[in-house]
Write a protein that holds these residues in place. Structure first.
Motif, PDB file in Angstrom:
ATOM      1  N   THR A 268      65.086  49.775  35.734  1.00  0.00           N
ATOM      2  CA  THR A 268      63.721  50.003  35.254  1.00  0.00           C
ATOM      3  C   THR A 268      63.353  51.486  35.227  1.00  0.00           C
ATOM      4  N   ASP A 269      64.141  52.313  35.850  1.00  0.00           N
ATOM      5  CA  ASP A 269      63.843  53.744  35.919  1.00  0.00           C
ATOM      6  C   ASP A 269      63.927  54.376  34.526  1.00  0.00           C
ATOM      7  N   PRO A 270      62.967  55.236  34.163  1.00  0.00           N
ATOM      8  CA  PRO A 270      63.026  55.910  32.858  1.00  0.00           C
ATOM      9  C   PRO A 270      64.332  56.683  32.655  1.00  0.00           C
ATOM     10  N   ALA A 271      64.911  57.173  33.756  1.00  0.00           N
ATOM     11  CA  ALA A 271      66.158  57.935  33.651  1.00  0.00           C
ATOM     12  C   ALA A 271      67.300  57.065  33.130  1.00  0.00           C
ATOM     13  N   PHE A 272      67.230  55.737  33.358  1.00  0.00           N
ATOM     14  CA  PHE A 272      68.260  54.830  32.845  1.00  0.00           C
ATOM     15  C   PHE A 272      68.236  54.822  31.323  1.00  0.00           C
ATOM     16  N   LEU A 273      67.043  54.742  30.766  1.00  0.00           N
ATOM     17  CA  LEU A 273      66.894  54.781  29.305  1.00  0.00           C
ATOM     18  C   LEU A 273      67.376  56.130  28.770  1.00  0.00           C
ATOM     19  N   GLU A 274      67.060  57.204  29.485  1.00  0.00           N
ATOM     20  CA  GLU A 274      67.493  58.533  29.045  1.00  0.00           C
ATOM     21  C   GLU A 274      69.019  58.626  28.996  1.00  0.00           C
ATOM     22  N   LYS A 275      69.685  58.084  30.015  1.00  0.00           N
ATOM     23  CA  LYS A 275      71.155  58.120  30.050  1.00  0.00           C
ATOM     24  C   LYS A 275      71.772  57.251  28.952  1.00  0.00           C
ATOM     25  N   LEU A 276      71.133  56.119  28.667  1.00  0.00           N
ATOM     26  CA  LEU A 276      71.623  55.257  27.588  1.00  0.00           C
ATOM     27  C   LEU A 276      71.509  55.979  26.247  1.00  0.00           C
TER      28      LEU A 276
ATOM     29  N   ILE B  89      59.314  59.320  19.545  1.00  0.00           N
ATOM     30  CA  ILE B  89      58.219  60.168  19.051  1.00  0.00           C
ATOM     31  C   ILE B  89      58.672  61.625  19.005  1.00  0.00           C
ATOM     32  N   ASN B  90      58.325  62.294  17.925  1.00  0.00           N
ATOM     33  CA  ASN B  90      58.655  63.711  17.772  1.00  0.00           C
ATOM     34  C   ASN B  90      57.677  64.534  18.616  1.00  0.00           C
ATOM     35  N   TYR B  91      58.206  65.213  19.636  1.00  0.00           N
ATOM     36  CA  TYR B  91      57.353  66.001  20.542  1.00  0.00           C
ATOM     37  C   TYR B  91      56.791  67.230  19.826  1.00  0.00           C
ATOM     38  N   THR B  92      55.561  67.582  20.191  1.00  0.00           N
ATOM     39  CA  THR B  92      54.932  68.801  19.662  1.00  0.00           C
ATOM     40  C   THR B  92      53.978  69.386  20.701  1.00  0.00           C
ATOM     41  N   ASN B  93      53.799  70.694  20.644  1.00  0.00           N
ATOM     42  CA  ASN B  93      52.849  71.353  21.549  1.00  0.00           C
ATOM     43  C   ASN B  93      51.408  71.196  21.063  1.00  0.00           C
ATOM     44  N   ASN B  94      51.250  70.730  19.830  1.00  0.00           N
ATOM     45  CA  ASN B  94      49.922  70.460  19.278  1.00  0.00           C
ATOM     46  C   ASN B  94      49.404  69.175  19.919  1.00  0.00           C
TER      47      ASN B  94
ATOM     48  N   ASP C 104      74.885  67.099  23.580  1.00  0.00           N
ATOM     49  CA  ASP C 104      75.234  68.476  23.195  1.00  0.00           C
ATOM     50  C   ASP C 104      74.081  69.454  23.389  1.00  0.00           C
ATOM     51  N   GLY C 105      72.887  68.942  23.706  1.00  0.00           N
ATOM     52  CA  GLY C 105      71.741  69.809  23.948  1.00  0.00           C
ATOM     53  C   GLY C 105      70.975  70.195  22.695  1.00  0.00           C
ATOM     54  N   ILE C 106      71.369  69.631  21.554  1.00  0.00           N
ATOM     55  CA  ILE C 106      70.658  69.948  20.306  1.00  0.00           C
ATOM     56  C   ILE C 106      69.289  69.259  20.298  1.00  0.00           C
ATOM     57  N   ILE C 107      69.276  68.028  20.812  1.00  0.00           N
ATOM     58  CA  ILE C 107      68.013  67.287  20.952  1.00  0.00           C
ATOM     59  C   ILE C 107      67.700  67.150  22.435  1.00  0.00           C
ATOM     60  N   GLU C 108      66.461  67.432  22.788  1.00  0.00           N
ATOM     61  CA  GLU C 108      66.029  67.351  24.191  1.00  0.00           C
ATOM     62  C   GLU C 108      65.044  66.197  24.375  1.00  0.00           C
ATOM     63  N   VAL C 109      65.296  65.399  25.410  1.00  0.00           N
ATOM     64  CA  VAL C 109      64.352  64.330  25.767  1.00  0.00           C
ATOM     65  C   VAL C 109      63.286  64.960  26.661  1.00  0.00           C
TER      66      VAL C 109
END
Length: 415
Positions: free
Chosen positions: A202-210, A276-281, A220-225
């Motif tokens: 249930t941990d959000p980190a599990f989804l991140e690793k998947l 969702i596409n992250y933005t500082n706006n 590769d670090g091109i896309i950041e969660v």
């Protein structure tokens, strides 16, 4: 010479301990034996060969003239020295090899028990150290035992016992003994001198690793969660950002015709995942967080960290989501409390009823509290769960239950 493989047959193979540590343990065990028999181990050499499993114990004493022995532990008479080695003279060092039988059967059994205990402790420490370094990694294991509050899982790679508490399982998870299960190593600690390794689904980190495993651009670090929020087994929102303008982070995570996300959704028991596409706006980010609802306008109060969003009537239920799941996750993702309003508050469904119509049954201050969160009609209130209403209005649970009962009965009576 003593062959440890014969004497300590339990430790021939499978001990996950480095050789220098094993040598140190064996030396300590036999030096303890020596101290018990001779009172000190100062004049003894213990030599261990971990390759062959051989052990040698040598007693070293100085040869002195007969009748001049003052310390039996450090000195030996010339006559006794000649019995060991005829070539010895006064002043030489006498090396005498001991055999394990010299210590007696009881002492050997005690030493064996000590060795068992020490090696078990070392193994526990090694397991704790290795898994502590792996916190946050995904692990696959086989369900070994099903208990009331947890599942015991054997790591597929090491056969180490892992614990999957039911609180860390997804709502739709159902396992039988022998089933394979995946989870993330969430916590490692020592309990009663035994490593406790907890895994979670249930941990959000599990989804991140998947996601990381399915989307090479993340690894590769091109896309950041940037951030993940979940209602395990129901819904999740993932904010991602691309560091390469040519790559669409949302499209990369979803994949061609959903090829990358589908496997993750299946693993998480059909959890609905919004990328969702992250933005500082901030205004745009809040709008995106309420996907799939389309927002018309938004007012943000940064001091109170509150946002008021206005939508068309047919978008309200989408913004709120089933049992308030969408707005709840959007609030967690953005860190702003979000209130939903309809564009034209005077226009509502024909079979809907304005809350003011219930003023004879509902206290004015309760109606006011509901209006403050964007609920002007009965159906707008009924679209939210009791828990969501309690959280957003700060009204008592009993008050909410009574309120929902009054509003529900209004529509039941019309049928």
């Amino acid at each position: 010479m003593v062959n440890l493989v014969d004497v300590f047959s339990d430790f021939k193979t499978g001990k996950n301990i480095d050789r220098p540590t094993m040598v140190r343990v064996l030396e300590d065990v036999f030096r303890t034996l020596i101290k018990k028999k001779y009172g000190s181990d100062e004049n003894f050499d213990v030599i261990v060969n971990t390759t062959t499993g051989d052990l040698e114990i040598w007693r070293v004493r100085e040869v002195v003239p007969d009748g001049e022995v003052t310390d039996e532990r450090a000195q030996v008479s010339e006559t006794e020295g000649h019995q060991i080695d005829e070539s010895l003279s006064v002043g030489d060092e006498c090396y005498e090899q001991l055999v394990i039988d010299d210590f007696g059967r009881r002492a050997i059994m005690a030493a064996r028990q000590t060795l068992v205990s020490r090696i078990m402790e070392l193994e526990k420490d090694e397991v704790f150290r290795k898994y502590s370094e792996r916190v946050g990694e995904v692990v696959t294991g086989e369900v070994n035992q099903i208990m009331k509050k947890e599942l015991l899982v054997l790591d597929d790679a090491t056969s180490t016992e892992l614990v999957l508490p039911r609180m860390e399982m997804i709502k739709g998870d159902y396992y039988r003994k022998g089933d394979m299960v995946r989870g993330i190593i969430k916590k490692v600690e020592m309990r009663n001198n035994t490593p406790f390794i907890m895994i979670s689904r249930t941990d959000p980190a599990f989804l991140e690793k998947l996601l990381e495993a399915e989307v090479p651009e993340i690894e590769d670090g091109i896309i950041e969660v940037k951030h993940i929020v979940r209602l395990p087994g129901e819904r999740a929102k993932v904010a991602v950002e691309s560091h390469d303008e040519r790559i669409d982070p949302v499209g990369a995570c979803v994949g061609m015709k959903g090829s990358r996300i589908h496997g993750i959704v299946r693993e998480l028991r059909n959890e609905n995942i919004d990328i969702i596409n992250y933005t500082n706006n901030l205004s745009l980010f809040i709008q995106r967080s309420l996907t799939p609802a389309k927002i018309t306008t938004i007012d943000i109060d940064q001091e109170r960290r509150r946002a008021s969003v206005y939508l068309d009537a047919d978008q309200v239920s989408l913004a709120i989501g089933k049992s308030g799941s969408n707005i709840k996750l959007a609030t967690k993702l953005t860190g702003y409390e979000i209130d939903v309003y309809r564009n034209n508050q005077q226009e509502f469904e024909i079979d809907d009823v304005d809350l003011e119509e219930f003023s004879d049954e509902i206290e004015p201050w309760v109606i006011e509290a509901l209006k403050n969160i964007g609920c002007d009609t009965a159906r707008q209130v009924l679209e939210l769960s009791a828990d969501e209403l309690v959280r957003r209005t700060d009204l008592e649970e009993e008050t909410i239950k009574e309120l929902l009962s009054i509003l529900s009965s209004e529509f039941e009576s019309e049928q």
